[in-house]
Motif scaffolding. Structure first.
Motif, PDB file in Angstrom:
ATOM      1  N   ARG A 174       0.823  -1.224   0.000  1.00  0.00           N
ATOM      2  CA  ARG A 174       0.000   0.000   0.000  1.00  0.00           C
ATOM      3  C   ARG A 174       0.852   1.268   0.000  1.00  0.00           C
ATOM      4  O   ARG A 174       1.834   1.372   0.733  1.00  0.00           O
ATOM      5  CB  ARG A 174      -0.937  -0.005   1.214  1.00  0.00           C
ATOM      6  CG  ARG A 174      -1.984  -1.106   1.153  1.00  0.00           C
ATOM      7  CD  ARG A 174      -3.021  -0.966   2.234  1.00  0.00           C
ATOM      8  NE  ARG A 174      -2.499  -1.346   3.530  1.00  0.00           N
ATOM      9  CZ  ARG A 174      -3.228  -1.343   4.648  1.00  0.00           C
ATOM     10  NH1 ARG A 174      -4.489  -0.939   4.602  1.00  0.00           N
ATOM     11  NH2 ARG A 174      -2.705  -1.721   5.791  1.00  0.00           N
ATOM     12  N   SER A 220      -7.831  -0.583  -1.313  1.00  0.00           N
ATOM     13  CA  SER A 220      -6.890  -1.391  -0.527  1.00  0.00           C
ATOM     14  C   SER A 220      -5.437  -1.107  -0.885  1.00  0.00           C
ATOM     15  O   SER A 220      -4.528  -1.602  -0.212  1.00  0.00           O
ATOM     16  CB  SER A 220      -7.180  -2.885  -0.746  1.00  0.00           C
ATOM     17  OG  SER A 220      -6.995  -3.241  -2.106  1.00  0.00           O
ATOM     18  N   ARG A 223      -3.150   3.982   1.911  1.00  0.00           N
ATOM     19  CA  ARG A 223      -3.330   4.109   3.355  1.00  0.00           C
ATOM     20  C   ARG A 223      -3.078   5.552   3.740  1.00  0.00           C
ATOM     21  O   ARG A 223      -2.238   6.219   3.142  1.00  0.00           O
ATOM     22  CB  ARG A 223      -2.370   3.170   4.077  1.00  0.00           C
ATOM     23  CG  ARG A 223      -2.517   3.173   5.593  1.00  0.00           C
ATOM     24  CD  ARG A 223      -1.754   2.045   6.230  1.00  0.00           C
ATOM     25  NE  ARG A 223      -1.835   2.119   7.690  1.00  0.00           N
ATOM     26  CZ  ARG A 223      -1.422   1.178   8.495  1.00  0.00           C
ATOM     27  NH1 ARG A 223      -0.899   0.061   8.012  1.00  0.00           N
ATOM     28  NH2 ARG A 223      -1.522   1.317   9.819  1.00  0.00           N
TER      29      ARG A 223
END
Length: 312
Positions: A174, A220, A223
């Motif tokens: 991420r 997903s 972040r």
């Protein structure tokens, strides 16, 4: 530079109920991440009253105030209200007294309420304010979540930091921030990195331009923030330079007064840097769990030398 936190943001982020207050009172500014529990002040002791802090009332404060006569309670509540008092917050879904509401309304200070316990509420408020009010420093690099480890990729311009991050995203990791990472010190040992608002979810790839990682790879793949736990510095490979081959060259870099472990990776044609960073992250985690492959090798080498010495 520190951000500004308004009382309304506390209400929205911590799901607080507004007992009394209007739009103007919710615009009051919180400038101090410390929180006051005004127990001594309720007894009339105001010599060291921290008037610029949020005033948190738990079961002890509310119960003590209920034992006061209404006139005395109103007088104390009025003394608690100053021009820079951000808000009164009540925990455990306790009831605010009429005198508290009257004094707060007179000074346009909001009274808020939460259903959760006092200690937990204090911790949540302190954590939120510490993160928002902490001084920020910008560092150049790309921050990626690799197997749950915050890896800050740094190196010379054009060496391929963003391309490496993109490859890591394709491999299931991420992205937190590309090009510029805003970092702040959470405490003496922990550093938190996050993207500037204008660069959130974006990454620049030379020859393509700006791409939106969340739009292309899904929610997903990004972040909002991540502790910076390891710095990987990419440098151009040179045949004239000696590189660490055992992993015993433990160095650190200081960022915002926090020392972070750093490893250097030489980059040359044919090296899959993304896979190397994955392995570096796994190896770093293994070391933190007590397994050090370098030490294992050195122990085996020492035993082999001792055995050979004994045969002579």
């Amino acid at each position: 530079m520190s951000e500004i936190v308004k009382v309304k943001e506390l209400v929205d982020n911590l799901s607080l109920e507004v007992v009394t207050g209007n739009a103007a009172s919710l615009e009051r500014i919180v400038t101090n991440s410390d929180i006051s529990r005004p127990g001594l002040e309720l007894t009339g002791y105001f010599s060291y009253y921290s008037h610029d802090r949020l005033q948190l009332f738990g079961n002890k404060e509310i119960t003590f105030a209920e034992r006061m006569i209404p006139e005395e309670r109103l007088m104390v509540m009025r003394r608690l209200c100053t021009d820079d008092t951000p808000a009164f917050i009540i925990s455990r879904d306790l009831t605010a007294s009429k005198e508290m509401i009257q004094a707060a309304d007179e000074h346009n200070i909001p009274v808020l309420k939460s259903k959760i316990g006092t200690s937990r509420l204090l911790g949540e408020i302190a954590s939120f304010l510490s993160g928002r009010l902490a001084a920020r420093t910008s560092v150049h690099g790309v921050l990626v979540d690799v197997y749950g480890l915050g890896v800050l990729i740094q190196g010379d311009s054009g060496i391929g930091k963003s391309e490496t991050a993109l490859e890591l995203v394709k491999r299931g990791h991420r992205l937190i921030a590309d090009d510029r990472v805003d970092v702040y010190q959470q405490d003496e040992l922990n550093l938190i990195g996050e993207p500037p608002g204008i660069l959130q979810h974006l990454i620049e790839i030379r020859g393509i331009g700006i791409i939106d990682v969340m739009d292309l790879f899904g929610a997903s793949a990004v972040r909002g923030e991540m502790p910076v736990q390891l710095v990987v510095y990419l440098e151009n490979w040179s045949k004239d330079k000696t590189y660490d081959r055992l992993g015993s060259d433990n160095t650190e870099v200081e960022i915002a007064d926090v020392k972070v472990p750093r490893i250097k990776i030489p980059v040359k044609t044919g090296r899959n840097v993304a896979i190397i960073i994955e392995v570096a992250a796994m190896n770093f985690r293994a070391k933190n769990m007590g397994y050090d492959a370098t030490k294992t090798f050195e122990d085996r080498l020492s035993r082999l030398i001792d055995e050979n010495s004994g045969e002579k």
